[in-house]
Scaffold this active site. Structure first.
Site, short mmCIF file in Angstrom:
data_model
loop_
_atom_site.label_atom_id
_atom_site.label_comp_id
_atom_site.label_asym_id
_atom_site.label_seq_id
_atom_site.Cartn_x
_atom_site.Cartn_y
_atom_site.Cartn_z
N LYS A 1 31.39 38.82 50.72
CA LYS A 1 32.75 38.82 50.17
C LYS A 1 33.55 39.85 50.93
CE LYS A 1 34.86 36.47 47.00
NZ LYS A 1 34.52 35.15 46.44
N ASP B 1 40.06 33.17 48.81
CA ASP B 1 39.75 33.56 47.44
C ASP B 1 41.13 33.86 46.82
OD1 ASP B 1 37.28 34.31 45.64
OD2 ASP B 1 38.69 35.92 45.30
N GLY C 1 45.70 30.53 34.80
CA GLY C 1 46.09 30.58 36.20
C GLY C 1 46.94 29.38 36.57
N PHE C 2 47.47 29.41 37.79
CA PHE C 2 48.24 28.28 38.29
C PHE C 2 48.10 28.16 39.81
CE2 PHE C 2 50.95 31.97 38.38
CZ PHE C 2 51.61 31.88 39.60
N GLY C 3 47.07 28.81 40.38
CA GLY C 3 46.86 28.79 41.83
C GLY C 3 46.02 27.61 42.27
N ASN C 4 45.41 27.76 43.41
CA ASN C 4 44.67 26.66 44.02
C ASN C 4 43.55 26.12 43.13
OD1 ASN C 4 41.96 26.22 45.87
ND2 ASN C 4 43.74 25.12 46.60
N VAL C 5 42.79 27.02 42.50
CA VAL C 5 41.66 26.59 41.69
C VAL C 5 42.15 25.88 40.42
CG1 VAL C 5 39.69 27.43 40.35
CG2 VAL C 5 40.12 28.34 42.64
N ALA C 6 43.16 26.47 39.77
CA ALA C 6 43.74 25.87 38.56
C ALA C 6 44.32 24.49 38.89
CB ALA C 6 44.83 26.78 37.99
N TRP C 7 44.98 24.39 40.04
CA TRP C 7 45.56 23.12 40.47
C TRP C 7 44.50 22.03 40.63
CZ3 TRP C 7 44.51 21.32 45.59
CH2 TRP C 7 45.17 20.14 45.94
O1 2IT Z 1 34.27 32.50 45.15
C1 2IT Z 1 34.08 31.63 46.00
O2 2IT Z 1 33.07 30.92 45.99
C2 2IT Z 1 35.09 31.46 47.05
N1 2IT Z 1 36.08 32.17 47.03
C3 2IT Z 1 34.88 30.44 48.14
C4 2IT Z 1 34.05 31.01 49.23
C5 2IT Z 1 33.90 30.12 50.43
O3 2IT Z 1 33.25 30.58 51.37
O4 2IT Z 1 34.41 29.00 50.45
#
Ligand code: 2IT
Length: 446
Positions: free
Chosen positions: A124, A164, A236-242
């Protein structure tokens, strides 16, 4: 192994690193029993080695803002564990980023990546750079300055960063452009989450949210339930929420809430294409507020200062940040009849929230299983890059389906309790641990 002894030692070495200690404690509690049935793990001190990152790069990132002022941020890359493959994991830009946060994320990533069935180690990175209110030019200059320090420590078979919180396709583009300039290496596989014209994979932008919903579908099917007609609250409302909102809607659920740091949008009629597209616009605006959603769509109401968990729902999906759903929130959800909660953010629930859900016997699954479709699809992006070709959306999606199904199966295998309750936290932690531990054991004392 005694969890208390190891935790006491870790607390002494890393005082005050609360997120990191929280993530380690959860895993150790889950695996204690299984671990103690394997004296070979104990002898090789697998746990003592596994809880510490392989190495941490810390660097200064200096850049010039639009006013000509010089700004200095801190940058990090934590290469946590390479037992099952090259380091892999996202980069987070957020004002609260610090070593504790990135160590918790790198630790989680190691087990998550083990669950994906693909050969990826855990890593990370990130910076305390705050993208809120920054111009596009400032974002570009920051990303370039960040990569100037990082480029020498990454590579397609060494360490492959991705997005992320605060890092999406735009930021990956700026970082990739600078990487090529500095490294004189043109291998697209050095970063994932790339644009579609320069080595990105179809379905990667959607993959975290889509994969989460595939996991939830399996979890519900196992419990004899269906998502069709269910109400879903998303934070949330970002990429993951979308991605989660898109797939939940497609599967016949009503997404009745999304939220931001400013409050929650109550959305009783659910999503449609226009609303889903607008979520992406909101994220790209860098304002970090969700209120404009309810100005644009008048059937929705903005409630300032409230979390998504104040809205009555069947299924709760934290999609924003760690520890965003606490014990009180969990109690409020239960009182409102919530019967399933799945972390889509990493460590979205506090230990108290998890205990509250599990003690009530409702369906609960942890982030490292539920959100693993994101990094899994990054792994598929690496495969396509290595083969110099690209798969169709249908092909990537079918592989994602298979991966989420196998992660669910692994959780059931290791998490089913004598009374039949499936402890997905335990299942995910044991399944991920067993793979990493076995690999470490076979590779000797390194
Ligand atoms: O928390 C995660 O798994 C990510 N931010 C994606 C990490 C990735 O290498 O696609």
């Amino acid at each position: 192994m005694k969890v208390q002894t190891i935790m006491a030692d870790l607390e002494r070495k890393h005082p005050g690193e609360s997120e990191y200690l929280q993530a380690v404690q959860e895993v150790l509690e889950s695996i204690e029993e299984v671990y103690n049935q394997h004296p070979e793990f104990e002898k090789a001190k697998i746990v003592e080695r596994m809880v510490e990152p392989d190495r941490i790069f810390t660097f200064r990132v200096t850049w010039v803002d639009d006013n000509g002022e010089i700004q200095t941020n801190l940058g990090y890359r934590i290469q946590f564990n390479s037992a099952i493959g090259p380091y892999k994991g996202g980069i987070r830009f957020h004002k609260a980023v610090n070593p504790s946060m990135l160590k918790f994320l790198g630790f989680e990533q190691t087990f998550k990546n083990a669950l994906t069935t693909l050969p990826m180690g855990g890593a990370k990175g990130g910076s305390d750079f705050d993208p809120v209110g920054k111009s596009d030019a400032e974002i570009m200059r920051f990303c370039q300055a960040f990569m100037w320090e990082l480029w020498n420590n990454i590579g397609p078979d060494t360490d492959v960063p991705a997005g992320d919180v605060g890092v999406g396709g735009r930021e990956i583009g700026y970082m990739y452009g600078m990487y090529k300039k500095l490294a004189r290496e043109y291998n697209t596989g050095v970063l994932t989450g790339k644009g579609m014209t320069w080595g990105g994979s179809l379905i990667r932008p959607e993959a975290t949210g889509f994969g989460a919903l595939y996991f939830v579908e399996h979890m519900l099917a196992k419990a004899g339930k269906s998502i069709k007609g269910a109400t879903v609250a998303i934070s949330g409302f970002g990429n993951v929420a979308w991605g989660a909102a898109t797939k939940a809607t497609e599967l016949g659920a009503t997404v009745i809430a999304i939220s931001g740091p400013d409050g929650v949008v109550y959305n009783p009629n659910g999503m449609n294409q226009q609303k889903l597209d607008y979520m992406l616009e909101l994220r790209a605006s860098n304002r970090n507020i969700v209120a404009p959603f309810a100005e644009k769509f008048t059937d929705a109401t903005f409630i300032p200062g409230k979390k998504a968990w104040s809205i009555k729902c069947d299924i709760a999906l934290p999609c924003a940040f760690q520890n965003e759903l606490n014990g009180d929130d969990a109690a409020e959800l239960l009182a409102n009849g919530t019967w399933c909660a799945a972390e889509v953010s990493n460590m979205g629930c506090t230990p108290e929230a998890i205990a509250t859900f599990q003690n009530a016997g409702i369906l609960f699954a942890p982030g490292k299983a539920v959100n693993a479709g994101g990094v899994a699809t990054s792994g598929l992006e690496m495969t396509q890059n290595a083969m110099h070709l690209s798969w169709s959306a249908a092909e990537v999606d079918s592989k994602l389906h298979y991966i989420m199904e196998s992660i669910h199966a692994a959780c059931v295998k290791y998490g089913t309790q004598p009374d039949g309750y499936i402890n997905y936290v335990k299942g995910a932690n044991i399944a991920g641990f067993m793979k990493v531990a076995q690999a470490m054991l076979e590779q000797g004392i390194v």
